[in-house]
Design an enzyme around this catalytic site. Structure first.
Site, PDB file in Angstrom:
ATOM      1  N   HIS A 255       9.401 -46.860 -10.139  1.00  8.45           N
ATOM      2  CA  HIS A 255      10.237 -46.732 -11.396  1.00  8.45           C
ATOM      3  C   HIS A 255       9.495 -46.324 -13.023  1.00  8.45           C
ATOM      4  O   HIS A 255       8.485 -46.960 -12.842  1.00  8.45           O
ATOM      5  CB  HIS A 255      11.534 -47.271 -11.408  1.00  8.45           C
ATOM      6  N   CYS A 256      10.285 -45.620 -13.554  1.00  6.88           N
ATOM      7  CA  CYS A 256       9.940 -45.276 -15.325  1.00  6.88           C
ATOM      8  C   CYS A 256      11.391 -45.823 -16.022  1.00  6.88           C
ATOM      9  O   CYS A 256      11.567 -46.807 -15.387  1.00  6.88           O
ATOM     10  CB  CYS A 256       8.848 -44.632 -15.156  1.00  6.88           C
ATOM     11  N   GLY A 259      12.740 -42.188 -14.374  1.00  7.19           N
ATOM     12  CA  GLY A 259      12.487 -42.068 -12.828  1.00  7.19           C
ATOM     13  C   GLY A 259      12.336 -40.615 -13.075  1.00  7.19           C
ATOM     14  O   GLY A 259      13.036 -39.553 -11.595  1.00  7.19           O
ATOM     15  N   SER A 261       9.081 -38.494 -14.812  1.00  4.94           N
ATOM     16  CA  SER A 261       7.533 -38.206 -14.980  1.00  4.94           C
ATOM     17  C   SER A 261       5.871 -39.381 -14.549  1.00  4.94           C
ATOM     18  O   SER A 261       5.878 -39.095 -13.175  1.00  4.94           O
ATOM     19  CB  SER A 261       7.310 -37.790 -16.801  1.00  4.94           C
ATOM     20  N   ARG A 262       6.660 -40.582 -14.991  1.00  9.49           N
ATOM     21  CA  ARG A 262       5.625 -41.611 -14.793  1.00  9.49           C
ATOM     22  C   ARG A 262       5.232 -42.164 -13.308  1.00  9.49           C
ATOM     23  O   ARG A 262       4.364 -41.781 -12.736  1.00  9.49           O
ATOM     24  CB  ARG A 262       5.441 -42.464 -15.716  1.00  9.49           C
TER      25      ARG A 262
END
Length: 317
Positions: A255-256, A259, A261-262
């Site tokens: 996760h970022c 949810g 890009s990274r």
């Protein structure tokens, strides 16, 4: 008369002169005949050389001339005529042609070896080069579908945004990472936080946050969602952590903040490194389950990873 010697008439002097002239003429004739014989011999030898040169020029094929050394074609005589010179020139020209053909053959063999053996895995894309712009087009035109049914219903009930994009791999947002009830219900055993930190755009969880969940293993990367961020330094670490979760029969949440890009970039790197997918195939695979949007800097770094893996022959095609 008896007391005197008998008289003998003298020989005429013109007779001696005639004899001397006859002798000289005989000698001259002999000399002339010798000279004529020598000149005839020379002419015959010259004619033989001319005829030999002409026969070589007209009868011998070019392939034979290429194989004859130049020294063999030279005539050992000071008076070499133009035909012999032509034969020698033909022999030298044929040798240079043979050398040029040999060099051309070596060049073609080298190109074949380089293109079809050393770069065999790059029967890849039409341009043989993966770029960030290409991945942007793949991302834009790939179909995107969300999983219906139980998982999407549970996300709505728990107010989270999370999808299983590959067996055992979930991509979600910060709400999913912080909802421990949801994590227990989904059977999550590993959590990878691709936005660890307390700044804007980051998620402030860590090892201490999951202290009451001993079955969960945690890893965090302190990154911001910017094209200038060097996410490539985490590619192999993230791939190893995700692979340890899957190979052990567990489930992992990557996760970022939202949810997209990274976290999505880390999952794509895993599919490329451990599942031998190209960058294009990995994007299409994930996009079929979730709408992801890595920034242009991350896409370029994925393109660089794609080229690196191709050079290392890690792809099966």
């Amino acid at each position: 008369m008896s007391g005197h010697e008998p008289w003998v008439p003298e020989a005429p002097k013109y007779a001696e002169n005639n004899a001397d002239s006859d002798a000289r003429s005989i000698n001259d004739d002999n000399a002339n005949s010798d000279d004529n014989a020598d000149s005839d011999a020379e002419n015959n030898a010259s004619n033989d050389a001319d005829s030999g040169a002409n026969s070589i020029t007209t009868i011998m094929p070019a392939t034979t001339l290429k194989m004859i050394p130049t020294a063999t074609l030279a005539i050992n005589d000071d008076d070499v005529d133009s035909d012999a010179n032509n034969v020698t020139t033909i022999g030298v020209f044929g040798g240079s042609q043979c050398q040029c053909l040999f060099i051309l053959l070596l060049y073609l063999l080298f190109n074949f070896f380089f293109n079809f053996i050393l770069q065999s895995p790059s029967r890849l894309e039409s341009s043989e080069q993966t770029t960030g712009r290409q991945l942007q087009r793949v991302l834009h035109y790939s179909p995107c579908r969300s999983l219906p049914g139980f998982q999407r219903t549970e996300c709505v009930l728990h107010d989270v945004d999370c999808d299983e994009v590959y067996p055992g791999i979930y991509i979600g947002d910060a709400a999913a990472a912080k909802n421990k009830t949801y994590l227990r219900m989904m059977g999550i055993t590993h959590v990878l936080n691709a936005a660890e930190g307390c700044r804007y755009g980051q998620v402030d969880t860590g090892h201490s946050y999951y202290r009451d969940m001993p079955s969960v293993r945690y890893m965090g990367f302190p990154m911001v969602d910017a094209p200038s961020t060097d996410i490539s330094r985490y590619f192999y670490v993230a791939a190893k952590f995700i692979d340890s979760a899957i190979s052990g029969g567990g489930k992992i949440l990557v996760h970022c903040l939202v949810g997209m890009s990274r976290s999505a970039t880390c999952v794509l790197a895993y599919l490329m490194i451990c599942r031998k997918m190209s960058a294009q195939d990995a994007i299409r695979k994930v996009r079929m389950r979730r709408d992801i949007r890595p920034n242009e800097g991350f896409l370029q770094q994925l393109a660089d990873l794609d080229m690196e893996l191709k050079r290392k022959n890690l792809y099966p095609y």
